[in-house]
Every structure is written in structure tokens, then in C-alpha cells.
Write an enzyme that holds these catalytic residues in place. Structure first.
Site, PDB file in Angstrom:
ATOM      1  N   ASN A 183     -13.711  -9.334  18.073  1.00 22.64           N
ATOM      2  CA  ASN A 183     -12.558  -8.427  17.932  1.00 22.64           C
ATOM      3  C   ASN A 183     -11.530  -8.848  18.977  1.00 22.64           C
ATOM      4  OD1 ASN A 183     -11.287  -6.119  16.656  1.00 22.64           O
ATOM      5  ND2 ASN A 183     -11.589  -5.038  18.572  1.00 22.64           N
ATOM      6  N   LYS A 184     -10.421  -8.165  18.999  1.00 24.81           N
ATOM      7  CA  LYS A 184      -9.309  -8.503  19.892  1.00 24.81           C
ATOM      8  C   LYS A 184      -9.763  -8.751  21.325  1.00 24.81           C
ATOM      9  CE  LYS A 184      -5.998  -9.147  19.067  1.00 24.81           C
ATOM     10  NZ  LYS A 184      -5.512 -10.549  18.905  1.00 24.81           N
TER      11      LYS A 184
ATOM     12  N   ASP B 181     -13.033  -8.382  13.614  1.00 23.41           N
ATOM     13  CA  ASP B 181     -12.470  -9.480  12.818  1.00 23.41           C
ATOM     14  C   ASP B 181     -13.551 -10.290  12.124  1.00 23.41           C
ATOM     15  OD1 ASP B 181     -10.325  -8.858  14.985  1.00 23.41           O
ATOM     16  OD2 ASP B 181      -9.320  -9.895  13.334  1.00 23.41           O
TER      17      ASP B 181
ATOM     18  N   ARG C 143      -4.818 -18.263  10.091  1.00 24.07           N
ATOM     19  CA  ARG C 143      -5.510 -17.702  11.258  1.00 24.07           C
ATOM     20  C   ARG C 143      -7.023 -17.870  11.047  1.00 24.07           C
ATOM     21  NH1 ARG C 143      -3.632 -12.086  13.483  1.00 24.07           N
ATOM     22  NH2 ARG C 143      -4.407 -13.036  15.405  1.00 24.07           N
TER      23      ARG C 143
ATOM     24  N   ARG D 131      -0.812  -8.220  10.522  1.00 19.31           N
ATOM     25  CA  ARG D 131      -1.984  -8.624  11.304  1.00 19.31           C
ATOM     26  C   ARG D 131      -3.058  -7.553  11.115  1.00 19.31           C
ATOM     27  NH1 ARG D 131      -2.360  -4.254  13.397  1.00 19.31           N
ATOM     28  NH2 ARG D 131      -4.006  -5.106  14.727  1.00 19.31           N
ATOM     29  N   GLY D 132      -4.230  -7.825  11.673  1.00 19.58           N
ATOM     30  CA  GLY D 132      -5.369  -6.936  11.431  1.00 19.58           C
ATOM     31  C   GLY D 132      -6.177  -7.530  10.286  1.00 19.58           C
ATOM     32  N   ALA D 133      -7.500  -7.621  10.470  1.00 23.50           N
ATOM     33  CA  ALA D 133      -8.336  -8.386   9.542  1.00 23.50           C
ATOM     34  C   ALA D 133      -8.184  -7.974   8.066  1.00 23.50           C
ATOM     35  CB  ALA D 133      -9.790  -8.310  10.003  1.00 23.50           C
TER      36      ALA D 133
ATOM     37  N   GLN E 224      -0.782  -4.715  20.888  1.00 20.36           N
ATOM     38  CA  GLN E 224      -0.989  -3.963  19.640  1.00 20.36           C
ATOM     39  C   GLN E 224      -1.295  -2.495  19.907  1.00 20.36           C
ATOM     40  OE1 GLN E 224      -2.331  -6.934  20.321  1.00 20.36           O
ATOM     41  NE2 GLN E 224      -2.686  -8.173  18.509  1.00 20.36           N
TER      42      GLN E 224
HETATM   43  O1  MRU Z   1      -4.568 -10.382  16.354  1.00 22.90           O
HETATM   44  P1  MRU Z   1      -4.671  -9.159  15.483  1.00 22.90           P
HETATM   45  O2  MRU Z   1      -3.679  -8.108  15.830  1.00 22.90           O
HETATM   46  O3  MRU Z   1      -4.687  -9.525  14.020  1.00 22.90           O
HETATM   47  O4  MRU Z   1      -6.096  -8.590  15.849  1.00 22.90           O
HETATM   48  C1  MRU Z   1      -6.513  -7.423  15.212  1.00 22.90           C
HETATM   49  C2  MRU Z   1      -7.809  -6.915  15.709  1.00 22.90           C
HETATM   50  O5  MRU Z   1      -8.442  -7.493  16.558  1.00 22.90           O
HETATM   51  C3  MRU Z   1      -8.329  -5.684  15.035  1.00 22.90           C
HETATM   52  O6  MRU Z   1      -9.077  -4.919  15.926  1.00 22.90           O
HETATM   53  C4  MRU Z   1      -9.236  -6.108  13.876  1.00 22.90           C
HETATM   54  O7  MRU Z   1      -8.567  -7.020  13.041  1.00 22.90           O
HETATM   55  C5  MRU Z   1      -9.711  -4.972  13.088  1.00 22.90           C
HETATM   56  S1  MRU Z   1      -8.445  -4.309  12.097  1.00 22.90           S
HETATM   57  C6  MRU Z   1      -9.031  -3.077  11.130  1.00 22.90           C
END
Ligand code: MRU
Length: 341
Positions: free
Chosen positions: A243-244, A233, A85, A45-47, A192
Site C-alpha cells: 500500500n502507499k 494495491d 503503473r 489514482r487508487g488501485a 493524498q
Molecule cells: O499512488 P496512489 O495514490 O495510486 O496510491 C493509492 C493507495 O496506495 C491506496 O491506498 C490504494 O490504492 C487503495 S485504494 C482503494
């Protein structure tokens, strides 16, 4: 530094982020469908990390594709990965890059197409690490010395191919000699911050303190927090940042307490086709992530649930957006366009 995702023996190997911090287990995906499932289930996970995974998934799919109707198979592979996603634009950016390359390879023998697609996926991974380091270099001077950085979710090495975006800024600030520590919001409901950010910082010996999301206002008011740094994201042309979930209230609380709120993200996270954050698709995740904690129910059976995985922070709360090409400030319509080149 932790290895988030690698290409090994014609398979994609990733650290299982659903098991951390209790277990350091690696998952091997041998088909593009397995990569898609790993993205959907948040094994990775993470963009930026899911962008790298998608590119490797495309390469893996073509590795197992046959000569007959290769174009049709390629389209199915790309669609399957794109449906995993919806919010992080890096996923679509990486798939589009693989599509563009594939489009130039018409008439090449299948072995050559496979080789080029694998090379491209590996290049996307390598570039991502370099991009994070550049984000760190640009962001480090903005971090106040002898203070605490507050972050939300995990925008670290685990969310990228390595080094991280928000945590890349923290790493670079420390490498430049600054004496800082990190407060990590636990980041309900998927945790996270608690599970991944604290674990990752501990691996590097960076002092990290876990707080619940509801404590952010208290600490922002205390004078201890020098700045907030988060990842993103998707960033719209006007500087609105998806973002999250839970990032928006942190930004508002930061403004209320005159604490700078920085967003660290690669250019591949910009979606300049969207005028504002209102147009960013927000992923809805399963109710069980809210009603259960580690498989144990924390709400009555049948509870109605909302579980948007992301929120949008309006650009007016964003002090600066730190990219590999430099730092953008308001008005973002101009500054982001310039940085994106
Ligand atoms: O749902 P996730 O864990 O994929 O969400 C991740 C985030 O919101 C991060 O802050 C974002 O992707 C930036 S990662 C460098």
C-alpha cells in the site's frame, strides 16, 4: 458522493485528482493514450480506480481502432495501458478481463466488439461500487464505536469508482449508527491524505482531522484511535500488503500500541500468484515529488532522492483483510484462497 470516473459520449471523464482540493476540475480523455497519461500522471489514482480507467481505456482504444490488424492494435492498446503503473494489480486484472472478453469475440463485426467492450468497462465500474459497499458491510462491525479511525493515503470514493474501500468501511460504520471520526495521515510526498481524504470526507460531512505522518505514533499511543483502516494495491498469497509508502510504519506502531490494523480491499487486489510481498513490484516515482512541494523546492538543488511509492506491510501486522466476500484472518494462505473462491 463524488463521481471519480464516468463514461460519457464515448469519452472517459474523470475528476482531476492532481488539482484537488483547490480546484474541482474534470478531465475528458478521448483516446486510450490520454487515459494512459492520466493514470501515469495520477489525474486518476487508487488501485480500483485505475483498474476501471484501464478498462475504459481499452474500450476507448477499440472504439477508434480500424478493421485492419485489429488484434495487433488491441495488443498495443493493452500494453500501453499496462505500462503506466506497476504496483496496483487491479490495473492488470482489469486489462486481463478485457483481453479475455476480446478473445471470445473473434469473428464478430467490429461494431459488436466495440459495443461489448464498452459494456464490459461500464460493468467493471458498476461492480466496483457494489464491491466497495460489500466491503463496507463486512468491515463496519469491526470498527470500535465512539473512537477514531486512523487512515493513510486515500482509499475512498476517489480511489475507486465510488464509496471507497477503507473509507467505505468508515461510511458503512457511520451508516450503521456508530459515532466515529477519522484521522488522516497527510501521506507524504503526494499528500493524498491531506488533499484527497480530508476533502472527500468533508464532502460527506464526516468529521476528519489531518495529522502529519510523523504524528501517527503519538496518536496511536494516546488511546484515542480505535483501529487503523487502510486500502491496498496488491496483496500476496501470504497476506503481505503493498500500500502507499508509509503504511508499514503505521502498522508497526499500531501493533506496538495494541490497536487493530485492518486492510480493506477487493478480491481483485489479491495476487495469489505471488507467494510473498517481496515479489511485489514497487513503483519508483519522480524525485521532484520529494524535493518540491506544489512546484516549490524544499531541498537543495541536486539532492539525491529515493521515492518508492509503496511499501509492503508483512502479514503478521495485519489484524484482518476485509473483502467483499468476507473477512480474512491469519493464516492468510488459507483464508484468502477460500475468500477468492
Ligand atoms: O499512488 P496512489 O495514490 O495510486 O496510491 C493509492 C493507495 O496506495 C491506496 O491506498 C490504494 O490504492 C487503495 S485504494 C482503494
Amino acid at each position: 458522493m463524488v463521481e471519480t470516473i464516468q463514461w460519457t459520449d464515448n469519452a472517459v471523464v474523470m475528476i482531476d485528482q492532481t488539482r484537488l482540493p483547490l480546484e474541482e476540475k474534470y478531465v475528458t480523455c478521448r483516446t486510450y493514450e490520454e487515459v494512459a497519461e492520466a493514470i501515469r500522471g495520477m489525474t486518476i489514482r487508487g488501485a480500483p480506480a485505475i483498474g476501471v480507467a484501464a478498462a475504459m481505456g481499452v474500450a476507448l482504444g477499440v472504439l477508434h481502432a480500424s478493421e485492419r490488424d485489429l488484434d495487433g492494435q488491441f495488443a498495443t492498446i493493452c500494453e500501453t495501458l499496462a505500462r503506466t503503473r506497476p504496483t496496483a494489480v487491479n490495473l492488470f486484472w482489469a486489462i486481463d478481463r478485457m483481453k479475455r472478453l476480446y478473445g471470445t469475440l473473434g469473428g464478430h463485426p467490429l461494431a459488436g466488439i466495440r459495443r461489448r467492450l464498452v459494456q464490459e468497462a461500464l460493468l467493471i465500474r458498476e461492480e466496483d461500487i457494489a464491491v466497495c459497499r460489500a466491503i463496507g458491510r463486512h468491515g463496519a462491525p469491526l470498527v470500535p464505536d465512539h473512537k477514531t479511525v486512523l487512515t493513510h493515503c486515500n482509499a475512498g470514493a476517489l480511489a475507486t469508482a465510488g464509496y471507497g474501500t477503507a473509507l467505505g468501511v468508515v461510511r458503512a460504520a457511520i451508516e450503521s449508527g456508530k459515532k466515529i471520526d477519522v484521522f488522516a495521515d497527510e501521506t507524504r510526498p503526494f499528500l493524498q491524505g491531506a488533499r484527497l481524504t480530508v476533502w472527500e470526507l468533508q464532502q460527506d460531512g464526516i468529521p476528519a482531522t489531518l495529522i502529519t505522518d510523523s504524528m501517527a505514533g503519538h496518536f496511536l499511543h494516546s488511546g484515542r484511535i480505535g483501529c487503523v483502516v487502510v486500502g491496498a494495491d496488491r496483496i500476496a498469497a501470504n497476506g503481505d500488503v503493498a500500500n502507499k509508502i508509509g503504511t508499514y510504519p503505521v502498522a508497526v506502531l499500531a501493533r506496538e500500541n495494541q490497536v487493530p490494523f485492518f486492510v480493506a480491499a477487493p478480491i481483485s487486489t489479491l495476487d495469489l500468484t505471488l507467494a510473498s510481498g517481496d515479489q511485489i513490484p514497487i513503483e519508483q516515482r519522480p524525485a521532484a515529488e520529494v524535493t518540491n512541494l506544489f512546484g516549490h523546492p524544499v531541498a537543495p538543488a541536486g539532492t539525491a532522492v529515493q521515492n518508492p511509492a509503496f511499501d509492503v506491510t508483512p502479514a503478521r501486522y495485519v489484524s484482518a483483510i476485509i473483502t467483499e466476500n468476507g473477512v480474512a484472518r491469519a493464516p492468510y494462505e488459507d483464508s484468502l484462497k477460500k475468500l477468492a473462491g
